[in-house]
Design a protein around this motif. Sequence first.
Motif, PDB file in Angstrom:
ATOM      1  N   ALA A  86       0.944  -0.585   0.138  1.00 57.75           N
ATOM      2  CA  ALA A  86       0.080  -0.103  -0.103  1.00 57.75           C
ATOM      3  C   ALA A  86       0.720   1.624  -0.202  1.00 57.75           C
ATOM      4  O   ALA A  86       1.632   0.990   0.941  1.00 57.75           O
ATOM      5  N   PHE A  87       0.603   2.227  -0.644  1.00 60.58           N
ATOM      6  CA  PHE A  87       1.209   3.401  -0.461  1.00 60.58           C
ATOM      7  C   PHE A  87       0.285   4.530   0.454  1.00 60.58           C
ATOM      8  O   PHE A  87      -1.420   5.094  -0.370  1.00 60.58           O
ATOM      9  N   GLY A  88       0.631   4.726   1.468  1.00 58.46           N
ATOM     10  CA  GLY A  88      -0.732   5.272   2.565  1.00 58.46           C
ATOM     11  C   GLY A  88      -1.909   4.281   1.972  1.00 58.46           C
ATOM     12  O   GLY A  88      -1.691   3.831   2.501  1.00 58.46           O
ATOM     13  N   GLY A  89      -2.937   5.536   1.470  1.00 55.03           N
ATOM     14  CA  GLY A  89      -4.031   4.043   1.712  1.00 55.03           C
ATOM     15  C   GLY A  89      -4.814   4.050   0.757  1.00 55.03           C
ATOM     16  O   GLY A  89      -5.567   3.583   0.533  1.00 55.03           O
ATOM     17  N   VAL A  90      -3.894   4.231  -0.466  1.00 59.08           N
ATOM     18  CA  VAL A  90      -3.692   3.675  -1.415  1.00 59.08           C
ATOM     19  C   VAL A  90      -3.562   2.113  -1.362  1.00 59.08           C
ATOM     20  O   VAL A  90      -2.035   1.867  -1.731  1.00 59.08           O
ATOM     21  N   VAL A  91      -4.167   1.024  -1.879  1.00 56.61           N
ATOM     22  CA  VAL A  91      -3.571  -0.708  -1.869  1.00 56.61           C
ATOM     23  C   VAL A  91      -3.608  -0.738  -3.813  1.00 56.61           C
ATOM     24  O   VAL A  91      -4.283  -0.638  -4.028  1.00 56.61           O
ATOM     25  N   ALA A  92      -2.002  -0.699  -3.787  1.00 53.90           N
ATOM     26  CA  ALA A  92      -1.709  -0.888  -5.114  1.00 53.90           C
ATOM     27  C   ALA A  92      -1.467  -2.817  -5.035  1.00 53.90           C
ATOM     28  O   ALA A  92      -1.643  -3.463  -6.508  1.00 53.90           O
ATOM     29  N   LEU A  93      -1.411  -3.197  -4.317  1.00 52.76           N
ATOM     30  CA  LEU A  93      -1.465  -4.596  -4.450  1.00 52.76           C
ATOM     31  C   LEU A  93      -1.725  -5.572  -3.353  1.00 52.76           C
ATOM     32  O   LEU A  93      -1.210  -5.614  -2.068  1.00 52.76           O
ATOM     33  N   PRO A 151      -6.094  -2.875 -16.439  1.00 53.43           N
ATOM     34  CA  PRO A 151      -6.010  -2.387 -16.482  1.00 53.43           C
ATOM     35  C   PRO A 151      -5.207  -1.237 -15.877  1.00 53.43           C
ATOM     36  O   PRO A 151      -4.786  -1.558 -14.602  1.00 53.43           O
ATOM     37  N   ASN A 152      -5.129  -0.012 -16.280  1.00 58.64           N
ATOM     38  CA  ASN A 152      -3.967   1.610 -15.278  1.00 58.64           C
ATOM     39  C   ASN A 152      -4.654   1.329 -14.219  1.00 58.64           C
ATOM     40  O   ASN A 152      -6.016   1.196 -13.420  1.00 58.64           O
ATOM     41  N   GLY A 153      -3.567   1.229 -13.322  1.00 54.18           N
ATOM     42  CA  GLY A 153      -3.407   1.788 -11.334  1.00 54.18           C
ATOM     43  C   GLY A 153      -4.082   0.047 -11.188  1.00 54.18           C
ATOM     44  O   GLY A 153      -4.379   0.619 -10.421  1.00 54.18           O
ATOM     45  N   SER A 154      -3.918  -1.528 -11.516  1.00 55.08           N
ATOM     46  CA  SER A 154      -3.786  -2.470 -11.296  1.00 55.08           C
ATOM     47  C   SER A 154      -3.056  -3.149 -10.757  1.00 55.08           C
ATOM     48  O   SER A 154      -3.727  -4.122 -10.441  1.00 55.08           O
ATOM     49  N   GLY A 155      -2.041  -2.342 -10.566  1.00 57.21           N
ATOM     50  CA  GLY A 155      -0.943  -2.799  -9.817  1.00 57.21           C
ATOM     51  C   GLY A 155       0.320  -3.592 -10.455  1.00 57.21           C
ATOM     52  O   GLY A 155       1.321  -4.270 -10.130  1.00 57.21           O
ATOM     53  N   LYS A 156       0.221  -3.212 -11.610  1.00 62.90           N
ATOM     54  CA  LYS A 156       1.336  -4.300 -12.636  1.00 62.90           C
ATOM     55  C   LYS A 156       2.409  -3.682 -12.091  1.00 62.90           C
ATOM     56  O   LYS A 156       3.762  -4.647 -12.035  1.00 62.90           O
ATOM     57  N   THR A 157       3.333  -2.784 -12.514  1.00 62.08           N
ATOM     58  CA  THR A 157       4.194  -1.890 -12.329  1.00 62.08           C
ATOM     59  C   THR A 157       4.668  -1.987 -10.763  1.00 62.08           C
ATOM     60  O   THR A 157       5.914  -1.946 -10.418  1.00 62.08           O
ATOM     61  N   THR A 158       3.761  -1.924 -10.099  1.00 66.75           N
ATOM     62  CA  THR A 158       4.135  -1.981  -8.925  1.00 66.75           C
ATOM     63  C   THR A 158       4.028  -3.655  -8.162  1.00 66.75           C
ATOM     64  O   THR A 158       5.800  -4.707  -7.534  1.00 66.75           O
ATOM     65  N   TYR A 159       3.703  -4.769  -8.822  1.00 66.85           N
ATOM     66  CA  TYR A 159       4.735  -5.749  -8.890  1.00 66.85           C
ATOM     67  C   TYR A 159       6.182  -5.910  -9.638  1.00 66.85           C
ATOM     68  O   TYR A 159       6.397  -6.573  -8.544  1.00 66.85           O
TER      69      TYR A 159
HETATM   70  P1  ADP Z   1      -0.149  -0.217 -13.312  1.00 65.48           P
HETATM   71  O1  ADP Z   1       0.913  -0.694 -13.201  1.00 65.48           O
HETATM   72  O2  ADP Z   1      -1.164  -1.796 -13.540  1.00 65.48           O
HETATM   73  O3  ADP Z   1      -0.667   0.382 -14.507  1.00 65.48           O
HETATM   74  P2  ADP Z   1       0.845   0.612 -10.535  1.00 65.48           P
HETATM   75  O4  ADP Z   1       1.239  -0.935 -10.132  1.00 65.48           O
HETATM   76  O5  ADP Z   1       1.627   1.833 -11.581  1.00 65.48           O
HETATM   77  O6  ADP Z   1      -0.597   0.571 -12.209  1.00 65.48           O
HETATM   78  O7  ADP Z   1      -0.419   1.662  -9.684  1.00 65.48           O
HETATM   79  C1  ADP Z   1      -1.454   0.976  -8.267  1.00 65.48           C
HETATM   80  C2  ADP Z   1      -1.318   1.961  -7.681  1.00 65.48           C
HETATM   81  O8  ADP Z   1      -0.531   2.218  -6.612  1.00 65.48           O
HETATM   82  C3  ADP Z   1      -2.175   3.231  -8.401  1.00 65.48           C
HETATM   83  O9  ADP Z   1      -3.353   3.186  -7.775  1.00 65.48           O
HETATM   84  C4  ADP Z   1      -1.051   3.524  -8.194  1.00 65.48           C
HETATM   85  O10 ADP Z   1      -1.917   4.986  -8.323  1.00 65.48           O
HETATM   86  C5  ADP Z   1      -0.621   3.764  -6.680  1.00 65.48           C
HETATM   87  N1  ADP Z   1       1.061   3.843  -6.467  1.00 65.48           N
HETATM   88  C6  ADP Z   1       1.680   3.079  -7.626  1.00 65.48           C
HETATM   89  N2  ADP Z   1       2.866   4.038  -7.123  1.00 65.48           N
HETATM   90  C7  ADP Z   1       2.993   4.798  -6.058  1.00 65.48           C
HETATM   91  C8  ADP Z   1       3.442   5.734  -5.033  1.00 65.48           C
HETATM   92  N3  ADP Z   1       4.986   5.277  -5.697  1.00 65.48           N
HETATM   93  N4  ADP Z   1       2.849   6.645  -4.442  1.00 65.48           N
HETATM   94  C9  ADP Z   1       1.679   5.782  -4.603  1.00 65.48           C
HETATM   95  N5  ADP Z   1       1.169   5.689  -4.943  1.00 65.48           N
HETATM   96  C10 ADP Z   1       1.246   4.667  -5.748  1.00 65.48           C
END
Ligand code: ADP
Length: 242
Positions: free
Chosen positions: A11-18, A36-44
Motif C-alpha cells: 500500500a502507498f498511504g491509503g492506496v492499496v496497489a497490491l 487496467p491502469n492502476g491495477s498494480g502491474k508496475t508495483t508488482y
Molecule cells: P499499473 O502498472 O497496473 O498501471 P501501478 O502499479 O502503477 O499500476 O499502480 C497501482 C496503484 O498504486 C495506483 O493506484 C497507483 O496510483 C498507486 N501507486 C503506484 N506507485 C505509487 C507511489 N509510488 N506512490 C503512491 N501511489 C502509488
Amino acid sequence: MSLATVDLRKAFGGVVALDGATVTFREGRINALIGPNGSGKTTYFNCVTGMIRADSGTVTYGGTDITRKAPHAIARAGVGRTFQLCRVFPRMTALDNVLAAVRPGGVSGGLRGARHRAEVDRARGWLTRLGIEHLIDIEARNMSWGQQKLLELAGVLMGEPATVLLDEPAGGVNPALLDRIGTLVRDLNAEGRTFVIVEHNMDLVMSISDHIVVFDRGRPIAEGPPSLIRTDERVLGAYLGS
Ligand code: ADP
C-alpha cells in the motif's frame, strides 16, 4: 526457473496497489501480465525485482526466497528487467550503454585486454541480434524511442538473465519495430528464456503469450492461455470498468 509470489501486498498511504497477489509465472513460458491502469502491474514488477519492498507476502525464484533481496542480487540470480520509461544513458554510445549494463564500476573502469575485448564482442553480438549494430557508436539520445528500447533490452540481455521482465515493450514503438520485438521475444524464448511481459497492446499479448495473468485492483482475477482470456467475462468486465 519459475517466478512466484504468495499473497504479495503493498500500500502507498491509503492506496492499496497490491492486494494479496498470488501468482506463478512458469519457467519456459512467455507470460503476460495485463490489467487496467492502476491495477498494480508496475508495483508488482517493482516488488519482485527488489526496487520497492512489499508490505507482506513472499517472492520466490526457482524455489528460493528472494523477497528481501536487493535489486542487484535479484538480477544476479537471473531475473532481468526493462522499464516502462526506458533506462539508458542518453550521452553514452550504444556500445558503452550495453557495456555499462554489466559493469557497475563504469565503462572505463575494470576490465582490460582480452576480457574487455570479449565483452565488447558480446555487446556487439547483442546489438546485432537486436538489429541496431549500425548504431553502435551513436549516443542513445540520438536514437528513436524504439531503438532506445532495443538498446535497453540489449543491456539486460548482456547480464544473461534466464528470466526477462519487460515493462510495456510495445509502448510508443512503431509497427515495424513492434513486429521485430515480437519475433525477438519468441526466438529468445525458444532458446530457453522465460518472459513476463506487462503490455497494453493486446494484439502483441495475444499473439506471443503462452499464459496470461489478468490483474484488477492489485490481484489476479483470471489466468490462462490467450484463447481463454480473450473471452473471459471477468476480464472484459475489468477493462470496461464494471
Ligand atoms: P499499473 O502498472 O497496473 O498501471 P501501478 O502499479 O502503477 O499500476 O499502480 C497501482 C496503484 O498504486 C495506483 O493506484 C497507483 O496510483 C498507486 N501507486 C503506484 N506507485 C505509487 C507511489 N509510488 N506512490 C503512491 N501511489 C502509488
